[in-house]
Design a protein around this motif. Structure first.
Motif, PDB file in Angstrom:
ATOM      1  N   GLU A  19       0.809  -1.225   0.000  1.00 39.73           N
ATOM      2  CA  GLU A  19       0.000   0.000   0.000  1.00 39.73           C
ATOM      3  C   GLU A  19       0.843   1.276   0.000  1.00 39.73           C
ATOM      4  OE1 GLU A  19       0.473  -1.567   4.136  1.00 39.73           O
ATOM      5  OE2 GLU A  19      -0.296  -2.435   2.304  1.00 39.73           O
ATOM      6  N   ASN A  20       2.140   1.166   0.274  1.00 41.15           N
ATOM      7  CA  ASN A  20       3.051   2.318   0.239  1.00 41.15           C
ATOM      8  C   ASN A  20       3.924   2.319  -1.018  1.00 41.15           C
ATOM      9  OD1 ASN A  20       2.258   3.317   2.842  1.00 41.15           O
ATOM     10  ND2 ASN A  20       3.390   1.594   3.712  1.00 41.15           N
ATOM     11  N   ASP A  21       3.520   1.561  -2.034  1.00 38.51           N
ATOM     12  CA  ASP A  21       4.238   1.436  -3.303  1.00 38.51           C
ATOM     13  C   ASP A  21       5.606   0.771  -3.161  1.00 38.51           C
ATOM     14  OD1 ASP A  21       2.243   2.612  -4.961  1.00 38.51           O
ATOM     15  OD2 ASP A  21       2.869   4.589  -4.271  1.00 38.51           O
ATOM     16  N   SER A  22       5.830   0.021  -2.104  1.00 38.33           N
ATOM     17  CA  SER A  22       7.124  -0.617  -1.877  1.00 38.33           C
ATOM     18  C   SER A  22       7.164  -2.013  -2.490  1.00 38.33           C
ATOM     19  CB  SER A  22       7.410  -0.719  -0.381  1.00 38.33           C
ATOM     20  OG  SER A  22       8.611  -1.438  -0.163  1.00 38.33           O
ATOM     21  N   SER A  54       4.767   6.001  -9.967  1.00 40.32           N
ATOM     22  CA  SER A  54       5.044   5.324  -8.692  1.00 40.32           C
ATOM     23  C   SER A  54       6.182   4.329  -8.840  1.00 40.32           C
ATOM     24  CB  SER A  54       3.796   4.615  -8.162  1.00 40.32           C
ATOM     25  OG  SER A  54       2.802   5.560  -7.833  1.00 40.32           O
ATOM     26  N   TRP A  58       9.762   4.792  -6.966  1.00 38.95           N
ATOM     27  CA  TRP A  58      10.260   3.780  -6.029  1.00 38.95           C
ATOM     28  C   TRP A  58      11.681   3.364  -6.398  1.00 38.95           C
ATOM     29  CZ3 TRP A  58      12.268  -1.072  -5.696  1.00 38.95           C
ATOM     30  CH2 TRP A  58      12.360  -1.585  -4.391  1.00 38.95           C
TER      31      TRP A  58
END
Length: 187
Positions: A19-22, A54, A58
């Motif tokens: 959910e944090n684009d990780s 995104s 990242w």
């Protein structure tokens, strides 16, 4: 003739990133930090890359690419990279990065021309791959499923796509991963 290929890794339950684009979940899997020989062969056929903001942000942060632009070629070589974005993002010094906004259809000719007859790799994310699908410019989907699951995150392909449009071409075990390749047909 160029093919447009969405090649990505996914959790078993269909998430590309948390959910944090990780992508930390992927690098926690043994071998998750390397694509191996098959990935190197795939990359040899790629003429241009396309990714969403995104994904780009990242990789930029994870590898500290602004401070260490020499790492960029390890990811993408000297290929042009189109980044679809609506926000200002830092540029990796020396890399051929083309920031664009708008629809895939608006930029299709430039992307295809930049590929110069080689394949187009849709790196991610899932919504951008879905936009290529919507525009009729997605030829293959290659998903490497990892032995991991997340309770939430960014979906693999947030579109309705039925079995009538997907033909299984290949399934292969790659260490702890399962790679699945589908051909996408027109509606």
């Amino acid at each position: 003739m160029s093919r447009t290929i969405y090649l990505t890794a996914s959790t078993l339950n269909g998430f590309l990133a948390d959910e944090n684009d990780s992508l930390a979940w992927l690098f926690a899997v043994p071998g998750g930090d390397s694509g191996g020989e098959s990935f190197d062969r795939f990359l040899d056929g790629v003429g241009v890359l396309v990714q969403g903001s995104s994904t780009y942000a990242w990789v930029l942060a994870h590898e500290d690419l602004v401070a260490h632009p020499e790492k960029w070629p390890a990811y993408y070589g000297d290929r042009p990279t189109f980044v679809f974005t609506h926000r200002a993002l830092p540029r990796v010094p020396g890399a051929d990065i083309r920031f664009v906004s708008g629809s895939v259809a608006e930029h299709w000719e430039a992307i295809r021309d930049a590929a110069d007859g080689r394949d187009i790799w849709v790196v991610g994310g899932g919504d951008l791959a879905g936009q290529f699908l919507d525009a009729g410019h997605l030829d293959e989907i290659v998903v490497t499923f990892a032995p991991a699951a997340l309770v939430a995150g960014k979906p693999l392909l947030p579109r309705d796509l039925g079995a009538d449009r997907l033909t299984l071409i290949e399934v292969e075990q790659r260490g702890p991963f399962a790679e699945v390749r589908y051909r996408v047909s027109a509606p």
